[in-house]
Write a protein that holds these residues in place. Structure first.
Motif, PDB file in Angstrom:
ATOM      1  N   VAL A 348       0.828  -1.203   0.000  1.00 10.33           N
ATOM      2  CA  VAL A 348       0.000   0.000   0.000  1.00 10.33           C
ATOM      3  C   VAL A 348       0.864   1.255   0.000  1.00 10.33           C
ATOM      4  N   ALA A 349       1.895   1.279   0.845  1.00 11.98           N
ATOM      5  CA  ALA A 349       2.789   2.447   0.907  1.00 11.98           C
ATOM      6  C   ALA A 349       3.462   2.685  -0.442  1.00 11.98           C
ATOM      7  N   LYS A 350       3.887   1.610  -1.077  1.00 15.26           N
ATOM      8  CA  LYS A 350       4.518   1.726  -2.397  1.00 15.26           C
ATOM      9  C   LYS A 350       3.510   2.239  -3.420  1.00 15.26           C
ATOM     10  N   TRP A 351       2.264   1.786  -3.323  1.00 16.68           N
ATOM     11  CA  TRP A 351       1.231   2.177  -4.279  1.00 16.68           C
ATOM     12  C   TRP A 351       0.920   3.669  -4.186  1.00 16.68           C
ATOM     13  N   TRP A 352       0.818   4.196  -2.966  1.00 21.15           N
ATOM     14  CA  TRP A 352       0.550   5.634  -2.840  1.00 21.15           C
ATOM     15  C   TRP A 352       1.678   6.456  -3.470  1.00 21.15           C
ATOM     16  N   LYS A 353       2.905   5.980  -3.373  1.00 18.77           N
ATOM     17  CA  LYS A 353       4.017   6.678  -4.032  1.00 18.77           C
ATOM     18  C   LYS A 353       3.882   6.585  -5.549  1.00 18.77           C
ATOM     19  N   THR A 354       3.425   5.425  -6.028  1.00 23.88           N
ATOM     20  CA  THR A 354       3.212   5.263  -7.467  1.00 23.88           C
ATOM     21  C   THR A 354       2.142   6.223  -7.968  1.00 23.88           C
ATOM     22  N   LEU A 355       1.041   6.331  -7.216  1.00 26.04           N
ATOM     23  CA  LEU A 355      -0.018   7.255  -7.611  1.00 26.04           C
ATOM     24  C   LEU A 355       0.475   8.699  -7.611  1.00 26.04           C
ATOM     25  N   ASP A 356       1.269   9.036  -6.627  1.00 26.26           N
ATOM     26  CA  ASP A 356       1.848  10.381  -6.559  1.00 26.26           C
ATOM     27  C   ASP A 356       2.682  10.660  -7.811  1.00 26.26           C
ATOM     28  N   ASP A 357       3.488   9.690  -8.173  1.00 27.50           N
ATOM     29  CA  ASP A 357       4.343   9.853  -9.349  1.00 27.50           C
ATOM     30  C   ASP A 357       3.501   9.963 -10.620  1.00 27.50           C
ATOM     31  N   ARG A 358       2.486   9.111 -10.745  1.00 29.15           N
ATOM     32  CA  ARG A 358       1.644   9.145 -11.938  1.00 29.15           C
ATOM     33  C   ARG A 358       0.893  10.475 -12.049  1.00 29.15           C
TER      34      ARG A 358
END
Length: 595
Positions: A348-358
């Motif tokens: 989940v923590a990694k995913w929120w960073k991915t969304l931020d980047d996208r």
């Protein structure tokens, strides 16, 4: 003057607690409108621009208030226009009563103007109860039964009123054979499974080492119970779209939405779990649930008809979500190995960073994901968020972080376009003191939501909190379907069906007396949200977004990859835009020429 049938109807609705009617007038229902006027404000009438919107408002009012939603329309086309909104209530299990006019009884069967067979027309959407009045003494039990059935079964019901009966003197049913004598009132029962079934469910859940939970709208009132059970089981928790507000997203083990509009952590958790606990959800897409035989299943639902139709459940618990979870909790054993949940939290923590980047990938001119991403930390406490169907629902589902006390919804089972603004208006009648934000695509705005801005302009001064923001994603494209053509069908974008006119929604807002804000630069987006949220009148925030940012599912299948490559090879009209920037970030593994 003696009390008319219509006077009695208004009086009876008021006694049942009805305080708002959403609808549109017409000569087929004039008797009831006369009675509303004579009632001097006991029930407020909300005049919509279209009857379909009135039915959507009634459905949404039921969702946001927990009470009966009521819509009203005239005969013929007025009645038929209600159908779509009533189907929204049916598929999302909301109690709604529709009151519609009909031609005079003596004219029925004579192909009279605006005469439709309304009982047959409404039979599917309101099959639980649809009745046409034939005498004044019948009216009492029609009102009482239609409301009680709507509330008890959480479904739409319909009463049809021939126009001549509306003006007749009301009379109570006589004390005689062949009459009914109904009363007012309904209190929902306490529904909880039997102890033996709870024990069987606990046995399954206690045996699991990797428990995943999926919660839906049926768990919206069970937040604390869901958290307690998830903690006891060391489970991760995904949310169906209608259950988005059931759990706050600041809990590190909440994986967010599931399905086509879902997240990678939700998909990964479902593919790797050995036990599934589904609570109050009718989530339809089996491919995003565990493979049959790979996990054991327990389901909690108030409706036995929804049991074990999405996944073959080992134990089905028919009951209220909160009460059932409270009864289940003492039977559950704490999990000693925290590796499963820790892995979910890391994902989940990694995913929120991915969304931020996208969200911060360059786009032409504004990345649509950034619109929702910039709103998320600025959402006021107790905000109510609505979304339309289409690509905007992807960003609503993935990028908005719900906090405790917030509410959010959209047309779920029906997934109809055109629901966001009527939903937002209904939210204001359910909770006049709360800020409301609607996220809408430009296709839905052009379909019918622009007209309902006029409704907001008419009524907003009556609201305790004037904050009412309609954010329009203006990309001149029916974007969700465009990407479905590419990825599901393997076809390039079909300009004739997908391209829509460019309209200045913010200027239209100003034209009708609302505030308009236009944004075509990502640098201005944060301050634009702050300006809109600080406004003392309703705002249309129009953002010029890039249609080539893909609203794709969290997991791309091999077939979908092949279809997308085929669409590009066939010659997509904006091939260069499709494979650059934010699109490349999501699609880099499936673009032609990549392994």
């Amino acid at each position: 003057m003696s009390q008319t049938v219509s006077d009695f109807i208004v009086q009876r609705l008021h006694q049942w607690g009805v305080r708002h009617l959403f609808g549109y007038p017409g000569d087929g229902i004039n008797g009831v409108f006369g009675a509303l006027q004579r009632a001097e404000g006991k029930i407020g009438f909300v005049q919509t621009r279209h009857e379909e919107m009135a039915a959507f408002m009634a459905s949404a009012y039921a969702k946001f208030s927990g009470q009966l939603g009521v819509c009203i329309a005239t005969s013929g086309p007025g009645a038929s226009h209600l159908i779509t909104g009533l189907y929204d209530a049916l598929l999302d299990h909301q109690p709604v009563l529709a009151i519609v006019g009909q031609q005079a009884r003596n004219a029925l069967g004579g192909q009279y103007q605006q005469e439709l067979d309304l009982v047959s027309m409404f039979k599917d959407v309101a099959g639980a109860y649809v009745m046409q009045a034939s005498s004044p003494a019948q009216i009492r039990h029609l009102i009482d039964r239609s409301i009680r059935i709507a509330l008890a079964r959480r479904t739409p019901t319909v009463i049809i009123l021939p126009n001549d009966i509306q003006e007749e003197p009301y009379e109570d049913p006589p004390r005689a054979h062949g009459t009914l004598h109904s009363g007012i009132g309904y209190s929902a029962p306490s529904i909880k499974p039997r102890d033996a079934d709870l024990d069987r469910a606990a046995e399954v859940l206690n045996a699991g080492k990797k428990v995943a939970m999926l919660i839906g709208a049926g768990a919206l009132h069970a937040t604390e119970e869901v958290i307690a059970v998830a903690d006891r089981l060391s489970a991760g928790c995904a949310k169906a779209l209608l259950g988005k507000a059931a759990l706050p997203d600041d809990l590190p083990w909440v994986t967010g939405s599931i399905g086509l509009l879902g997240t990678e952590p939700s998909y990964n958790m479902m593919m790797e779990c050995d036990t599934l606990l589904m609570v109050g959800s009718a989530f339809p897409y089996a491919e995003f649930l565990p493979k049959e035989g790979a996990a054991r299943g327990v389901q909690i639902d108030i409706d036995a008809g929804m049991m074990s139709i999405r996944f073959p459940m080992e134990v089905g618990l028919v009951g209220d979500a909160a009460e059932t979870l409270r009864a289940l909790l003492p039977r559950l054993k704490p999990k000693s190995d925290g590796a499963w949940r820790q892995g979910i939290q890391d994902d989940v923590a990694k995913w929120w960073k991915t969304l931020d980047d996208r969200a911060h990938q360059p786009a032409a001119p504004v990345n649509p994901q950034l619109v929702a991403w910039e709103l998320s930390p600025r959402l006021p406490d107790r905000a109510i968020v609505t979304s339309d169907s289409g690509s905007c629902a992807n960003w609503f589902a993935r990028d908005l972080k719900m906090r405790r006390g917030m509410t959010a919804s959209l047309s779920g089972g029906l997934a109809s376009m055109g629901a966001a603004v009527p939903y937002a208006l209904a939210a204001k009648y359910a909770h006049s003191d709360r800020p409301v934000i609607a996220l809408v695509g430009d296709g839905a705005m052009q379909m019918n939501n622009m007209a309902e801005l006029i409704t907001a302009a008419k009524y907003w001064r009556d609201w305790k909190d004037p904050r009412f923001i309609v954010c329009v994603f203006n990309n001149e494209d029916l974007n969700q379907v465009t990407w479905e053509q590419r990825v599901i069908n393997g076809d390039p974008k079909f300009e004739a069906s997908q391209r829509i006119p460019n309209v200045s929604y913010s200027r239209f807002a100003e034209l009708i007396g609302l505030s308009g804000i236009y944004v075509d630069s990502p640098r201005l987006l944060g301050s634009a949200w702050e300006q809109a949220l600080a406004s003392e009148m309703p705002v249309v925030l129009e953002v010029k977004t890039d249609p080539e940012v893909p609203p794709l599912p969290p997991h791309i299948t091999l077939q979908q990859a092949k279809n997308f490559s085929l669409a590009l090879l066939k010659g997509d009209p904006n091939e260069s835009g499709v494979i650059k920037g934010a699109a490349r970030q999501v699609l880099e593994k499936i673009l032609p020429g990549n392994e």
